[in-house]
Design an enzyme around this catalytic site. Sequence first.
Site, PDB file in Angstrom:
ATOM      1  N   HIS A  81       9.105 -13.161  -1.952  1.00 29.98           N
ATOM      2  CA  HIS A  81       7.906 -13.935  -2.274  1.00 29.98           C
ATOM      3  C   HIS A  81       7.433 -14.697  -1.043  1.00 29.98           C
ATOM      4  O   HIS A  81       8.248 -15.272  -0.320  1.00 29.98           O
ATOM      5  CB  HIS A  81       8.178 -14.947  -3.399  1.00 29.98           C
TER       6      HIS A  81
ATOM      7  N   LYS B  12      10.544  -5.773  -5.421  1.00 34.06           N
ATOM      8  CA  LYS B  12       9.420  -6.601  -5.855  1.00 34.06           C
ATOM      9  C   LYS B  12       8.919  -7.393  -4.655  1.00 34.06           C
ATOM     10  O   LYS B  12       9.676  -8.160  -4.051  1.00 34.06           O
ATOM     11  CB  LYS B  12       9.860  -7.553  -6.973  1.00 34.06           C
TER      12      LYS B  12
ATOM     13  N   LYS C 189     -25.807 -11.019  -4.251  1.00 31.57           N
ATOM     14  CA  LYS C 189     -26.835 -10.077  -4.695  1.00 31.57           C
ATOM     15  C   LYS C 189     -27.756  -9.622  -3.558  1.00 31.57           C
ATOM     16  O   LYS C 189     -28.204  -8.476  -3.548  1.00 31.57           O
ATOM     17  CB  LYS C 189     -27.657 -10.687  -5.829  1.00 31.57           C
TER      18      LYS C 189
ATOM     19  N   ASP D 229     -30.663  -6.574 -13.834  1.00 30.28           N
ATOM     20  CA  ASP D 229     -31.258  -7.844 -14.267  1.00 30.28           C
ATOM     21  C   ASP D 229     -32.758  -7.659 -14.514  1.00 30.28           C
ATOM     22  O   ASP D 229     -33.306  -8.150 -15.504  1.00 30.28           O
ATOM     23  CB  ASP D 229     -31.079  -8.921 -13.184  1.00 30.28           C
TER      24      ASP D 229
END
Length: 495
Positions: A111, A136, A282, A318
């Site tokens: 980790h 892991k 956008k 949209d």
Amino acid sequence: MICVSIARSQHQAVIDTHRELVAEGAKLVELRLDYLGTAPDLKRLLAGRPSPVIVCCRRKRDGGRWAGSEEERLMLLRAAIADGVDYVDLEEDIAGQIPRFGPTKRIVSFHDFRKTPDDLQAIYERMAQLDADLIKIVTMANHPCDNFRVLRLVASAKIPTIGFCMGEMGIPSRIMTLKFGAPFTYASFSEERILAPGQLSFRQMKDIYHCDRINRETEVYGVIADPVGHSLSPLIHNAAFRQFGMNKVYVPIRVPRESLRQFLEEAPAMGIKGLSVTIPHKEAVLEKLTMADSAVRGIGAANTIVFQNGELYGYNTDYRAAMDCLHEALGIPPEQEAPFAGKKALVLGAGGVGRALVYGLVRRKAEVYVADGDDAKARALAEQFACRALDWNRRYTVRPDILINGTPVGMHPNVDETPYDGRYLRPEMLVFDAVYNPENTLLIKQAREAGCTVVTGVEMFVRQASLQFKLFTGVDGPSELMREVLKRAISPVKM
């Protein structure tokens, strides 16, 4: 498969939670012994267990709560193996001190709570020498493409590897790791008890993302935004995929402005087939599009990207959704020439939604006025589309037939705010609020009280999502299902 981490302070609570989770469909659980308030009684916890179990006992430096000595912790892990636990989780630095015994499978884990290291492959090779049944590797995502680096490692690993990123930016990898070959991913037993940054609950993983069904053939879609945690798009798109039995998943992806270019370059190679695009991207995505529809070119903004045959296709659903809402509410057929001629429209907000609405209204020959909290932004938009700008504090100087709120004013949690004083509303007006959470904003409530025709943000949101679904899948979006799921999610009374 989803492994559910159970972190409770009482033994009986652990046992009861384990049974409840299995009854809800969990097939594997992790017992976090470091959360127990008293010395762990392994025999009690493991006796009659209703599903396979991973035993884990994390030190504080590894994000856990173990308060005993390191010698006591190692003895506890050895005891779990001796008692025949199904899996034991061993950190890399102790794996060599605890030998294999019996049928217990060894998970060797790493980790990093600060970053995703550059030397992931070297870390994997090191761990592969430690007699691991599973490896892991969990790191902190500081860039959306950190997810991709970890997932590529999972896909290439010779030893079965569970790999994903932590933090809000790492959420996609917790879901996508199953597509890249991880034997399972992790979830918390409760939304209120998140054990690591960005962790999702078992119910979210199962009921929203359907992680129990993800495999290497699963197609990935998502929404890119910054921030992205508020987005309800994953709820409705995943519900729609489920209804049609499609092997697809839709994930939230936090992409900061400065990371957008690299993300769009790498996304197709990582199995991402399409994206919803929202604030603040956008307009910025246009420079990466290789193909765009006429609405995107006219508006200068896209809210949908489809990756296909090496091309990035851009669309603006949209625009079409908003115009469909207006035509229906006004009872004017879209094929009529100059359908909004003679109507005065006031658009509040010069952002992505406002741009789409101004573009559509001007094309339909309405007399359009734009106002925004940033007066310069309103003037720039009005100049682009040859309409008129109003300073924000002069927005009441026109008497519109159509009033549109394209700002976030009134959005949850600021539900007592409105961008337009109710005293100026008239019964003959059509009031359209693009805010969808809540549906009944203060503006909508006051418009109804004034006798106005109203269009809510829920209707526009569902329509644009249904159009996106068609672009993603080739199948008409299930509007009724989407509407039901969205309304349930934003309802103050949860059923």
